[in-house]
Design a protein around this motif. Structure first.
Motif, PDB file in Angstrom:
ATOM      1  N   LEU A   1       0.822  -1.209   0.000  1.00 54.13           N
ATOM      2  CA  LEU A   1       0.000   0.000   0.000  1.00 54.13           C
ATOM      3  C   LEU A   1       0.856   1.259   0.000  1.00 54.13           C
ATOM      4  N   SER A   2       1.969   1.230   0.739  1.00 56.51           N
ATOM      5  CA  SER A   2       2.849   2.403   0.764  1.00 56.51           C
ATOM      6  C   SER A   2       3.450   2.661  -0.616  1.00 56.51           C
ATOM      7  N   ARG A   3       3.728   1.585  -1.344  1.00 59.20           N
ATOM      8  CA  ARG A   3       4.237   1.755  -2.706  1.00 59.20           C
ATOM      9  C   ARG A   3       3.198   2.421  -3.601  1.00 59.20           C
ATOM     10  N   LYS A   4       1.953   1.977  -3.468  1.00 58.27           N
ATOM     11  CA  LYS A   4       0.890   2.577  -4.277  1.00 58.27           C
ATOM     12  C   LYS A   4       0.672   4.041  -3.919  1.00 58.27           C
ATOM     13  N   ALA A   5       0.933   4.401  -2.656  1.00 56.15           N
ATOM     14  CA  ALA A   5       0.785   5.794  -2.224  1.00 56.15           C
ATOM     15  C   ALA A   5       2.032   6.620  -2.521  1.00 56.15           C
ATOM     16  N   CYS A   6       3.068   5.960  -3.064  1.00 55.94           N
ATOM     17  CA  CYS A   6       4.346   6.636  -3.354  1.00 55.94           C
ATOM     18  C   CYS A   6       4.943   7.261  -2.094  1.00 55.94           C
ATOM     19  N   MET A   7       4.920   6.474  -1.021  1.00 58.29           N
ATOM     20  CA  MET A   7       5.451   6.910   0.259  1.00 58.29           C
ATOM     21  C   MET A   7       6.297   5.790   0.839  1.00 58.29           C
ATOM     22  N   SER A   8       7.214   6.157   1.734  1.00 62.72           N
ATOM     23  CA  SER A   8       7.954   5.123   2.454  1.00 62.72           C
ATOM     24  C   SER A   8       7.000   4.409   3.407  1.00 62.72           C
ATOM     25  N   GLU A   9       7.361   3.183   3.803  1.00 59.95           N
ATOM     26  CA  GLU A   9       6.487   2.430   4.708  1.00 59.95           C
ATOM     27  C   GLU A   9       6.258   3.184   6.019  1.00 59.95           C
ATOM     28  N   SER A  10       7.334   3.714   6.583  1.00 60.05           N
ATOM     29  CA  SER A  10       7.211   4.391   7.880  1.00 60.05           C
ATOM     30  C   SER A  10       6.359   5.647   7.766  1.00 60.05           C
ATOM     31  N   ASN A  11       6.563   6.420   6.714  1.00 59.36           N
ATOM     32  CA  ASN A  11       5.793   7.653   6.544  1.00 59.36           C
ATOM     33  C   ASN A  11       4.335   7.338   6.243  1.00 59.36           C
ATOM     34  N   PHE A  12       4.104   6.329   5.405  1.00 55.02           N
ATOM     35  CA  PHE A  12       2.729   5.926   5.090  1.00 55.02           C
ATOM     36  C   PHE A  12       1.987   5.498   6.355  1.00 55.02           C
ATOM     37  N   TYR A  13       2.642   4.663   7.163  1.00 51.84           N
ATOM     38  CA  TYR A  13       2.011   4.186   8.398  1.00 51.84           C
ATOM     39  C   TYR A  13       1.689   5.354   9.324  1.00 51.84           C
ATOM     40  N   ARG A  14       2.649   6.270   9.485  1.00 53.40           N
ATOM     41  CA  ARG A  14       2.456   7.410  10.392  1.00 53.40           C
ATOM     42  C   ARG A  14       1.325   8.310   9.918  1.00 53.40           C
ATOM     43  N   VAL A  15       1.347   8.676   8.635  1.00 49.92           N
ATOM     44  CA  VAL A  15       0.321   9.577   8.106  1.00 49.92           C
ATOM     45  C   VAL A  15      -1.060   8.922   8.155  1.00 49.92           C
ATOM     46  N   PHE A  16      -1.144   7.657   7.788  1.00 50.42           N
ATOM     47  CA  PHE A  16      -2.420   6.947   7.817  1.00 50.42           C
ATOM     48  C   PHE A  16      -3.004   6.938   9.230  1.00 50.42           C
ATOM     49  N   LYS A  17      -2.173   6.584  10.211  1.00 51.63           N
ATOM     50  CA  LYS A  17      -2.670   6.493  11.585  1.00 51.63           C
ATOM     51  C   LYS A  17      -2.987   7.862  12.157  1.00 51.63           C
ATOM     52  N   ASN A  18      -2.158   8.875  11.844  1.00 56.10           N
ATOM     53  CA  ASN A  18      -2.445  10.227  12.320  1.00 56.10           C
ATOM     54  C   ASN A  18      -3.782  10.732  11.786  1.00 56.10           C
ATOM     55  N   GLU A  19      -4.022  10.481  10.508  1.00 50.71           N
ATOM     56  CA  GLU A  19      -5.190  11.081   9.871  1.00 50.71           C
ATOM     57  C   GLU A  19      -6.474  10.303  10.138  1.00 50.71           C
ATOM     58  N   LEU A  20      -6.380   8.977  10.185  1.00 51.40           N
ATOM     59  CA  LEU A  20      -7.579   8.171  10.375  1.00 51.40           C
ATOM     60  C   LEU A  20      -7.724   7.638  11.790  1.00 51.40           C
ATOM     61  N   GLY A  21      -6.688   7.839  12.623  1.00 56.01           N
ATOM     62  CA  GLY A  21      -6.781   7.407  14.011  1.00 56.01           C
ATOM     63  C   GLY A  21      -6.735   5.909  14.201  1.00 56.01           C
ATOM     64  N   ILE A  22      -6.218   5.186  13.198  1.00 53.39           N
ATOM     65  CA  ILE A  22      -6.207   3.726  13.234  1.00 53.39           C
ATOM     66  C   ILE A  22      -5.093   3.262  12.303  1.00 53.39           C
ATOM     67  N   SER A  23      -4.478   2.139  12.612  1.00 52.78           N
ATOM     68  CA  SER A  23      -3.392   1.643  11.765  1.00 52.78           C
ATOM     69  C   SER A  23      -3.959   1.096  10.457  1.00 52.78           C
ATOM     70  N   PRO A  24      -3.132   1.024   9.391  1.00 47.74           N
ATOM     71  CA  PRO A  24      -3.621   0.444   8.131  1.00 47.74           C
ATOM     72  C   PRO A  24      -4.153  -0.979   8.300  1.00 47.74           C
ATOM     73  N   THR A  25      -3.457  -1.793   9.103  1.00 47.59           N
ATOM     74  CA  THR A  25      -3.891  -3.178   9.296  1.00 47.59           C
ATOM     75  C   THR A  25      -5.246  -3.247   9.986  1.00 47.59           C
ATOM     76  N   ASP A  26      -5.446  -2.419  11.022  1.00 50.20           N
ATOM     77  CA  ASP A  26      -6.736  -2.412  11.712  1.00 50.20           C
ATOM     78  C   ASP A  26      -7.841  -1.897  10.794  1.00 50.20           C
ATOM     79  N   PHE A  27      -7.521  -0.902   9.968  1.00 48.97           N
ATOM     80  CA  PHE A  27      -8.512  -0.393   9.023  1.00 48.97           C
ATOM     81  C   PHE A  27      -8.919  -1.491   8.037  1.00 48.97           C
TER      82      PHE A  27
END
Length: 303
Positions: free
Chosen positions: A219-245
């Motif tokens: 998913l981070s590749r599809k978002a053109c983001m690093s894994e760490s940045n993708f995880y951080r931004v996703f959780k910050n914005e949606l309040g939940i980890s990508p896996t939990d979502f």
């Protein structure tokens, strides 16, 4: 959600319709409304943004630009300042009153939290956090429920530092509500969001590919983001980890498929992208408090 014994001992009932007990602190005021008889078209308005949360009973809410809806325990509503509510109380009785809390929060407090979020929890695509300007109706998650329970205690507690305690809890409450709102926008309206919004694209991709393997790496590749940045931004914005979502979306799909009499449990968990029945059972039971087979049996569907 329960009120303390102190609340019942200190309150004074003066009216049967929307009797109000209030507690006021520096940045917020907590109002507990109790209704002891049926009533229609009761009007209520606050001059500050307000969180309304049902404690007991049932209300029917009439708000601008919306159809009337039931307001039930475990649900909350965010209203902008000076929003007029028109409320029906179809079930209120002396022996079984309707109870609701309304927490009016100062706009300065909200803006301070928003500024800090924009500095330390930036959204993607240079967008900013801002308070929703419409009526946001949602079901409390575990985090929000626990904060509201704690705030009920703090407001009614006789403690010299209660203002500080409440201020800290309000900050977390505001952040969690905004993340819940963001999650709802992405889940329900991702098709309306700009195609250049990377998280909107990812959420839509997840929902269309639940039956396929999904990982933070892919998913981070599809978002053109690093894994760490993708995880951080996703959780910050949606309040939940990508896996939990992903698991939440898969369970939503499973709930609908379990009502189909033509599908077996094995077909369902495979269609939802779970690798094994044991993992599916564990995730489903954690979120729905019941095993998939028992849930399926409620609809007379074969296991």
């Amino acid at each position: 959600m329960d009120l303390s014994k102190k609340f019942y001992e200190s309150r004074k009932l003066e009216n049967l319709v929307e009797n109000q007990t209030s507690y006021t602190l520096n940045n917020a005021a907590l109002h507990i409304f109790e209704t002891h008889e049926q009533a229609d078209k009761v009007l209520l308005r606050f001059d500050k943004p307000v969180l309304a949360s049902m404690l007991k009973g049932k209300k029917i809410m009439h708000l601008r630009d919306q159809q009337a809806f039931n307001f039930l325990p475990g649900e909350s509503l965010i209203l902008p300042s000076n929003e007029m509510m028109c409320i029906d109380f179809p079930e209120a009785q002396i022996s079984n009153p309707t109870r609701c809390l309304a927490m009016a929060i100062s706009e300065d407090k909200i803006n301070n939290v928003l500024n800090r979020m924009n500095e330390s929890m930036p959204k993607v695509e240079n967008r900013e956090w801002s308070l929703m300007d419409y009526n946001f109706h949602f079901t409390n998650d575990t985090g929000i429920y626990q904060i509201l329970q704690r705030l009920l205690f703090l407001f009614t507690e006789d403690h010299p530092s209660k203002d500080l305690f409440v201020d800290n809890m309000l900050e977390e409450l505001i952040i969690r509500i905004l993340q819940t709102n963001s999650r709802k926008i992405y889940s329900d309206q991702s098709f309306k969001l700009s195609s250049s919004n990377r998280l909107a694209y990812i959420v839509e991709y997840i929902r269309k590919n639940l039956h396929n393997p999904l990982s933070v790496k892919s998913l981070s590749r599809k978002a053109c983001m690093s894994e760490s940045n993708f995880y951080r931004v996703f959780k910050n914005e949606l309040g939940i980890s990508p896996t939990d979502f992903i698991n939440n979306e898969r369970i939503k799909l499973a709930v609908s498929l379990l009502q189909n009499p033509e599908m077996s449990i094995k077909e369902i968990y495979q269609e939802c992208g779970f690798e094994s029945r044991s993992y599916f059972n564990r995730v489903f039971k954690r979120r729905k408090k019941v095993a998939p087979g028992d849930y399926q049996a409620r609809f007379n569907v074969r296991a």
